[in-house]
Write an enzyme that holds these catalytic residues in place. Structure first.
Site, PDB file in Angstrom:
ATOM      1  N   SER A  38       0.814  -1.214   0.000  1.00 51.46           N
ATOM      2  CA  SER A  38       0.000   0.000   0.000  1.00 51.46           C
ATOM      3  C   SER A  38       0.852   1.272   0.000  1.00 51.46           C
ATOM      4  O   SER A  38       0.350   2.347  -0.298  1.00 51.46           O
ATOM      5  CB  SER A  38      -0.930  -0.003   1.217  1.00 51.46           C
ATOM      6  N   VAL A  64      -7.272   4.460   0.074  1.00 49.78           N
ATOM      7  CA  VAL A  64      -7.604   4.560   1.495  1.00 49.78           C
ATOM      8  C   VAL A  64      -6.746   5.663   2.113  1.00 49.78           C
ATOM      9  O   VAL A  64      -5.521   5.558   2.142  1.00 49.78           O
ATOM     10  CB  VAL A  64      -7.392   3.219   2.226  1.00 49.78           C
ATOM     11  N   VAL A  67      -4.154   4.913   4.932  1.00 49.15           N
ATOM     12  CA  VAL A  67      -3.150   3.895   4.612  1.00 49.15           C
ATOM     13  C   VAL A  67      -2.387   4.324   3.362  1.00 49.15           C
ATOM     14  O   VAL A  67      -1.314   4.890   3.442  1.00 49.15           O
ATOM     15  CB  VAL A  67      -3.798   2.497   4.430  1.00 49.15           C
ATOM     16  N   CYS A  68      -2.948   4.042   2.200  1.00 55.39           N
ATOM     17  CA  CYS A  68      -2.261   4.297   0.924  1.00 55.39           C
ATOM     18  C   CYS A  68      -1.797   5.742   0.797  1.00 55.39           C
ATOM     19  O   CYS A  68      -0.642   6.014   0.473  1.00 55.39           O
ATOM     20  CB  CYS A  68      -3.183   3.981  -0.253  1.00 55.39           C
ATOM     21  N   LEU A  69      -2.704   6.662   1.021  1.00 54.88           N
ATOM     22  CA  LEU A  69      -2.383   8.071   0.813  1.00 54.88           C
ATOM     23  C   LEU A  69      -1.447   8.607   1.883  1.00 54.88           C
ATOM     24  O   LEU A  69      -0.401   9.191   1.568  1.00 54.88           O
ATOM     25  CB  LEU A  69      -3.669   8.896   0.756  1.00 54.88           C
TER      26      LEU A  69
END
Length: 177
Positions: A38, A64, A67-69
């Protein structure tokens, strides 16, 4: 505008179109970089693609927010990139998680911006080819405000207040021209 697209686990998986088709259609020659985690910023191919642009100002979004961002925004800030995150192009598993991540990124020096403000800055002239691309995305995915703006433009064209540019003809129903 240099653009780096990424996916997580799309290669060799059951995901047919891991990105919204409107994104892949807007960037037909831009193959997404598939990564195993991620955290996009930690992937060498993603970093190399960003560095190859020569830009130090980034606009980021992720599936998300917390998480990802957030992972990638915080890491890019640590590496001294000027980062804008598109707050309404990502979502959290809860509203609280989304809001907490936005606060955390902002506290780290990243700047929030929303889709309408960003695209308004990128393509301020409603009759430009760039705005035509954005309007196509907005009309399908943009939500209430985007729909209202799109409807307003169509009403202006229908009423004869403005002439329909050729670049937008595919977006306006034939009876409205």
């Amino acid at each position: 505008m240099p653009t780096v697209l990424t996916t997580v686990g799309a290669e060799g998986s059951v995901l047919v179109d891991p990105l919204f088709k409107e994104i892949t259609e807007a960037f037909p020659d831009n193959a997404p970089i598939d990564r195993p985690s991620s955290h996009a910023w930690s992937h060498p191919k993603v970093r190399a693609a960003v560095e190859a642009t020569g830009r130090k100002k980034l606009v980021m979004a992720g599936l998300v927010t917390e998480v990802c961002l957030a992972q990638s925004v915080l890491a890019a800030r640590k590496d001294r990139y000027d980062v804008y995150f598109v707050s309404d192009c990502s979502g959290g598993v809860t509203k609280e998680a989304h809001d907490d991540a936005k606060v955390r990124m902002t506290m780290a020096g990243a700047k929030p911006i929303n889709w309408m403000a960003l695209t308004g800055e990128w393509a301020p002239y409603w009759a430009s080819p760039e705005r035509a691309l954005i309007s196509a995305i907005d009309s399908q995915r943009g939500g209430t405000t985007s729909s209202v703006v799109y409807d307003w433009i169509v009403a202006q064209i229908t009423a004869g207040v403005v002439k329909l540019p050729d670049s937008l003809s595919a977006l306006v129903p034939a009876g409205s021209r």
